[in-house]
Write a protein that holds these residues in place. Structure first.
Motif, PDB file in Angstrom:
ATOM      1  N   VAL A  80      -6.621   8.720  11.254  1.00 57.35           N
ATOM      2  CA  VAL A  80      -6.957   8.642   9.834  1.00 57.35           C
ATOM      3  C   VAL A  80      -7.151   7.174   9.490  1.00 57.35           C
ATOM      4  CG1 VAL A  80      -6.148   9.031   7.481  1.00 57.35           C
ATOM      5  CG2 VAL A  80      -5.714  10.751   9.254  1.00 57.35           C
ATOM      6  N   VAL A  81      -8.343   6.852   9.032  1.00 61.22           N
ATOM      7  CA  VAL A  81      -8.679   5.471   8.686  1.00 61.22           C
ATOM      8  C   VAL A  81      -8.740   5.352   7.172  1.00 61.22           C
ATOM      9  CG1 VAL A  81     -10.349   3.600   8.936  1.00 61.22           C
ATOM     10  CG2 VAL A  81      -9.999   5.223  10.820  1.00 61.22           C
ATOM     11  N   ILE A  82      -7.975   4.433   6.636  1.00 62.98           N
ATOM     12  CA  ILE A  82      -7.992   4.175   5.198  1.00 62.98           C
ATOM     13  C   ILE A  82      -8.923   2.994   4.958  1.00 62.98           C
ATOM     14  CG2 ILE A  82      -6.619   3.710   3.145  1.00 62.98           C
ATOM     15  CD1 ILE A  82      -5.901   6.319   4.594  1.00 62.98           C
ATOM     16  N   ALA A 141      -2.580   8.991  14.126  1.00 65.94           N
ATOM     17  CA  ALA A 141      -2.548   7.528  13.971  1.00 65.94           C
ATOM     18  C   ALA A 141      -3.184   7.190  12.635  1.00 65.94           C
ATOM     19  CB  ALA A 141      -3.324   6.856  15.100  1.00 65.94           C
ATOM     20  N   LEU A 142      -2.630   6.201  11.955  1.00 63.82           N
ATOM     21  CA  LEU A 142      -3.200   5.767  10.686  1.00 63.82           C
ATOM     22  C   LEU A 142      -3.481   4.274  10.734  1.00 63.82           C
ATOM     23  CD1 LEU A 142      -2.656   6.844   7.135  1.00 63.82           C
ATOM     24  CD2 LEU A 142      -2.234   4.428   7.601  1.00 63.82           C
ATOM     25  N   ALA A 143      -4.711   3.916  10.374  1.00 63.48           N
ATOM     26  CA  ALA A 143      -5.115   2.512  10.314  1.00 63.48           C
ATOM     27  C   ALA A 143      -5.541   2.195   8.891  1.00 63.48           C
ATOM     28  CB  ALA A 143      -6.264   2.236  11.284  1.00 63.48           C
ATOM     29  N   ALA A 144      -4.808   1.308   8.233  1.00 63.91           N
ATOM     30  CA  ALA A 144      -5.097   0.922   6.848  1.00 63.91           C
ATOM     31  C   ALA A 144      -5.941  -0.350   6.867  1.00 63.91           C
ATOM     32  CB  ALA A 144      -3.802   0.704   6.081  1.00 63.91           C
ATOM     33  N   VAL A 167       0.980   3.322  13.265  1.00 66.57           N
ATOM     34  CA  VAL A 167       0.692   2.905  11.894  1.00 66.57           C
ATOM     35  C   VAL A 167       0.319   1.434  11.951  1.00 66.57           C
ATOM     36  CG1 VAL A 167       1.545   2.722   9.529  1.00 66.57           C
ATOM     37  CG2 VAL A 167       2.421   4.539  11.024  1.00 66.57           C
ATOM     38  N   GLY A 168      -0.921   1.122  11.584  1.00 67.60           N
ATOM     39  CA  GLY A 168      -1.379  -0.259  11.631  1.00 67.60           C
ATOM     40  C   GLY A 168      -2.035  -0.668  10.327  1.00 67.60           C
ATOM     41  N   ALA A 169      -2.032  -1.970  10.051  1.00 64.58           N
ATOM     42  CA  ALA A 169      -2.600  -2.456   8.790  1.00 64.58           C
ATOM     43  C   ALA A 169      -3.296  -3.793   9.008  1.00 64.58           C
ATOM     44  CB  ALA A 169      -1.509  -2.596   7.726  1.00 64.58           C
ATOM     45  N   LEU A 170      -4.443  -3.920   8.378  1.00 63.49           N
ATOM     46  CA  LEU A 170      -5.220  -5.154   8.431  1.00 63.49           C
ATOM     47  C   LEU A 170      -4.572  -6.215   7.552  1.00 63.49           C
ATOM     48  CD1 LEU A 170      -7.985  -6.151   9.624  1.00 63.49           C
ATOM     49  CD2 LEU A 170      -8.982  -5.556   7.397  1.00 63.49           C
TER      50      LEU A 170
END
Length: 235
Positions: A80-82, A141-144, A167-170
């Protein structure tokens, strides 16, 4: 396989749970073990943990238990890409090739268009709305990537609460420090927010959106293949 075991297996699949069919090759007896089950059989438990992590079926010899065949059933991994951003445009097709079901979420309808994201599940909604129809789980997996706290923060909190495997974030370290303060103010303890991979992606010196997408996907695959361990790829 008896009917009750078959029904139980189908139920775990519908619920996106990991399970293993354990078949005794001498007697033919079959039993179902879910990843969430607690096992007293330590030798078999070690084999099961490895198979849940790798997803590979096969025969194992267990001391005192003879030859067993382990048939592994894992939910298909999801990403899931935010944020419908340039990095997402490169990441989505790469992730699909790698076997992930991909969903892009972004309430900014100018960005979240089918022209920019063909052949990808696209939800032009706030994460709060999108997660009413998409249930996050340990095989997600979630990438914000929006860099906007109003969009990213709720998604990160929901992913941590759902125990997503990645869970990752830019954002820079300074940006992430402020993010951690906000999340902890929402009641998330430090040991939980420490799971966020930020700055997102492996440290390969990526510059372009496509290179950053490669680094993110590599980090996600690494997290998937080390689920249930404390092993992390070097950043």
């Amino acid at each position: 396989m008896d009917l009750a075991t078959l029904h139980a297996l189908n139920e775990t699949r519908r619920g996106r749970q990991a399970a293993i069919l354990v078949t005794d090759l001498d007697s033919g007896a079959v039993r179902l073990v879910r990843e969430t089950d607690q096992l007293d059989d330590e030798p078999l438990a070690a084999h099961l943990a490895e198979r849940f992590r790798t997803g590979r079926s096969g025969t194992v010899d267990v001391e005192g238990g003879g030859a067993l065949f382990l048939t592994v059933s894992l939910p298909p991994p999801r990403l899931v890409v935010i944020g419908a951003v340039h990095i997402s445009q490169a990441l989505a097709p790469m992730a699909r090739i790698a076997g992930f079901d991909v969903t892009i979420i972004d309430p900014r309808t100018a960005f979240a268009t089918t022209e920019r994201f063909p052949d990808v599940a696209l939800l032009p909604q706030w994460p709060e709305e999108a997660f009413e129809t998409i249930a996050l789980d340990p095989f997600t997996a979630l990438a914000a990537l929006t860099h906007d706290p109003k969009i990213d923060d709720f998604a990160l909190s929901a992913a941590l609460s759902a125990d997503c495997f990645y869970v990752g974030a830019l954002g820079s370290r300074k940006t992430h420090a402020k993010r951690l303060d906000r999340l902890q103010a929402l009641g998330l303890p430090g040991e939980v927010t420490a799971r966020i991979r930020a700055p997102i992606g492996l440290a390969i010196g990526a510059q372009s959106p496509a290179e950053i997408a490669v680094s993110i996907l590599a980090e996600i695959v690494g997290a998937l293949r080390t689920r249930g361990t404390d092993t992390l790829l070097s950043r």
